[in-house]
Design a protein around this motif. Structure first.
Motif, mmCIF file in Angstrom:
data_model
loop_
_atom_site.group_PDB
_atom_site.id
_atom_site.type_symbol
_atom_site.label_atom_id
_atom_site.label_comp_id
_atom_site.label_asym_id
_atom_site.label_seq_id
_atom_site.Cartn_x
_atom_site.Cartn_y
_atom_site.Cartn_z
ATOM 1 N N ALA A 98 0.834 -1.206 0.000
ATOM 2 C CA ALA A 98 0.000 0.000 0.000
ATOM 3 C C ALA A 98 0.865 1.250 0.000
ATOM 4 N N GLN A 99 2.001 1.208 0.694
ATOM 5 C CA GLN A 99 2.883 2.357 0.727
ATOM 6 C C GLN A 99 3.540 2.573 -0.632
ATOM 7 N N ARG A 100 3.900 1.482 -1.313
ATOM 8 C CA ARG A 100 4.496 1.620 -2.644
ATOM 9 C C ARG A 100 3.499 2.202 -3.640
ATOM 10 N N GLU A 101 2.245 1.798 -3.523
ATOM 11 C CA GLU A 101 1.228 2.327 -4.435
ATOM 12 C C GLU A 101 0.880 3.765 -4.113
ATOM 13 N N ALA A 102 0.994 4.162 -2.864
ATOM 14 C CA ALA A 102 0.614 5.511 -2.462
ATOM 15 C C ALA A 102 1.598 6.547 -2.985
ATOM 16 N N VAL A 103 2.884 6.238 -3.014
ATOM 17 C CA VAL A 103 3.893 7.187 -3.473
ATOM 18 C C VAL A 103 4.572 6.584 -4.688
ATOM 19 N N ALA A 104 4.164 7.019 -5.854
ATOM 20 C CA ALA A 104 4.750 6.528 -7.086
ATOM 21 C C ALA A 104 6.043 7.282 -7.377
ATOM 22 N N PRO A 105 7.009 6.656 -8.037
ATOM 23 C CA PRO A 105 8.265 7.348 -8.351
ATOM 24 C C PRO A 105 8.058 8.565 -9.248
ATOM 25 N N GLN A 106 7.081 8.526 -10.172
ATOM 26 C CA GLN A 106 6.841 9.673 -11.042
ATOM 27 C C GLN A 106 6.342 10.864 -10.239
ATOM 28 N N ALA A 107 5.592 10.614 -9.190
ATOM 29 C CA ALA A 107 5.062 11.709 -8.396
ATOM 30 C C ALA A 107 6.138 12.342 -7.540
ATOM 31 N N SER A 108 7.130 11.572 -7.113
ATOM 32 C CA SER A 108 8.140 12.123 -6.225
ATOM 33 C C SER A 108 9.304 12.758 -6.985
ATOM 34 N N ALA A 109 9.504 12.401 -8.254
ATOM 35 C CA ALA A 109 10.643 12.942 -8.994
ATOM 36 C C ALA A 109 10.563 14.452 -9.174
ATOM 37 N N PRO A 110 9.422 15.041 -9.550
ATOM 38 C CA PRO A 110 9.401 16.502 -9.683
ATOM 39 C C PRO A 110 9.621 17.218 -8.358
ATOM 40 N N SER A 111 9.207 16.603 -7.283
ATOM 41 C CA SER A 111 9.398 17.266 -6.005
ATOM 42 C C SER A 111 10.868 17.295 -5.607
ATOM 43 N N ASP A 135 24.795 21.000 -8.328
ATOM 44 C CA ASP A 135 25.501 19.852 -8.890
ATOM 45 C C ASP A 135 25.724 18.779 -7.814
ATOM 46 N N ASP A 136 25.918 19.216 -6.585
ATOM 47 C CA ASP A 136 26.097 18.253 -5.492
ATOM 48 C C ASP A 136 24.839 17.431 -5.285
ATOM 49 N N PHE A 137 23.697 18.051 -5.457
ATOM 50 C CA PHE A 137 22.434 17.347 -5.254
ATOM 51 C C PHE A 137 22.061 16.455 -6.427
ATOM 52 N N SER A 138 22.677 16.641 -7.584
ATOM 53 C CA SER A 138 22.348 15.799 -8.727
ATOM 54 C C SER A 138 22.739 14.343 -8.470
ATOM 55 N N ASP A 139 23.826 14.118 -7.756
ATOM 56 C CA ASP A 139 24.210 12.747 -7.397
ATOM 57 C C ASP A 139 23.171 12.119 -6.473
ATOM 58 N N ILE A 140 22.727 12.901 -5.520
ATOM 59 C CA ILE A 140 21.729 12.402 -4.578
ATOM 60 C C ILE A 140 20.420 12.109 -5.302
ATOM 61 N N GLU A 141 20.040 12.996 -6.215
ATOM 62 C CA GLU A 141 18.818 12.785 -6.991
ATOM 63 C C GLU A 141 18.917 11.521 -7.831
ATOM 64 N N ALA A 142 20.082 11.267 -8.409
ATOM 65 C CA ALA A 142 20.266 10.061 -9.222
ATOM 66 C C ALA A 142 20.136 8.804 -8.365
ATOM 67 N N ILE A 143 20.682 8.847 -7.174
ATOM 68 C CA ILE A 143 20.565 7.692 -6.274
ATOM 69 C C ILE A 143 19.118 7.471 -5.876
ATOM 70 N N LEU A 144 18.434 8.553 -5.551
ATOM 71 C CA LEU A 144 17.031 8.426 -5.159
ATOM 72 C C LEU A 144 16.172 7.917 -6.307
ATOM 73 N N LYS A 145 16.442 8.384 -7.532
ATOM 74 C CA LYS A 145 15.703 7.904 -8.704
ATOM 75 C C LYS A 145 15.962 6.407 -8.941
ATOM 76 N N LYS A 146 17.198 6.015 -8.707
ATOM 77 C CA LYS A 146 17.572 4.600 -8.901
ATOM 78 C C LYS A 146 16.782 3.697 -7.963
ATOM 79 N N HIS A 147 16.530 4.161 -6.748
ATOM 80 C CA HIS A 147 15.783 3.372 -5.761
ATOM 81 C C HIS A 147 14.291 3.641 -5.807
ATOM 82 N N GLY A 148 13.844 4.448 -6.738
ATOM 83 C CA GLY A 148 12.424 4.682 -6.916
ATOM 84 C C GLY A 148 11.818 5.622 -5.887
ATOM 85 N N ILE A 149 12.622 6.486 -5.367
ATOM 86 C CA ILE A 149 12.116 7.435 -4.365
ATOM 87 C C ILE A 149 11.987 8.809 -4.982
#
Length: 149
Positions: A98-111, A135-149
């Motif tokens: 239910a938690q995975r369905e509630a927060v989709a990766p597409q919804a969290s990426a723009p945020s 630029d420092d946050f781009s690495d963090i964003e890539a990691i978060l995208k990789k894990h679907g967050i």
């Protein structure tokens, strides 16, 4: 034999107290006292007292009570661990789904500042931030995208 005599005496005494209480016009208390007084007499008449006397001196019966106690301790401890973990395995899987369905990766990426909406959003610059910090946050964003967050 002595247990039956004691229970009968207790019942007779209780009924006497109930009679005195009724004489004082406290009928509700008298009825309650009579009810309590009749319990030992009923236990004698049904044979429960004999069973209890036989059980009290039986090693097999005490071993059975020990097994029942062990079962109760195991049951209580597993329930305590289950509550601490947050439910049964089936309930945890349902909650995770239910938690995975509630927060989709597409919804969290723009945020997080990634995706097509990030380009149209104005960049807020605070006095202490520079362009190099993004630029420092781009690495963090890539990691978060990789894990679907």
């Amino acid at each position: 034999m002595i247990a039956e005599t004691v229970c009968s005496a207790v019942a007779a005494a209780g009924l006497g107290i109930a009679a005195v209480t009724a004489y004082r016009k406290r009928y509700l208390a008298a009825a309650r006292t009579a009810a309590y007084a009749l319990v030992p007499l009923g236990l004698v008449m049904t044979g429960v007292i004999d069973w209890l006397a036989d059980t009290a001196f039986s090693p097999t019966a005490w071993a059975g009570f020990g097994v029942l106690g062990l079962a109760w301790v195991l049951f209580a401890s597993t329930r305590a661990v289950e509550r601490r973990r947050g439910g049964t395995r089936k309930e945890r899987r349902a909650a995770a789904a239910a938690q995975r369905e509630a927060v989709a990766p597409q919804a969290s990426a723009p945020s997080l500042g990634a995706g097509p909406r990030a380009a149209s959003r104005p960049q807020s610059t605070s006095p202490g931030t520079s362009r190099g910090d993004s630029d420092d946050f781009s690495d963090i964003e890539a990691i978060l995208k990789k894990h679907g967050i």
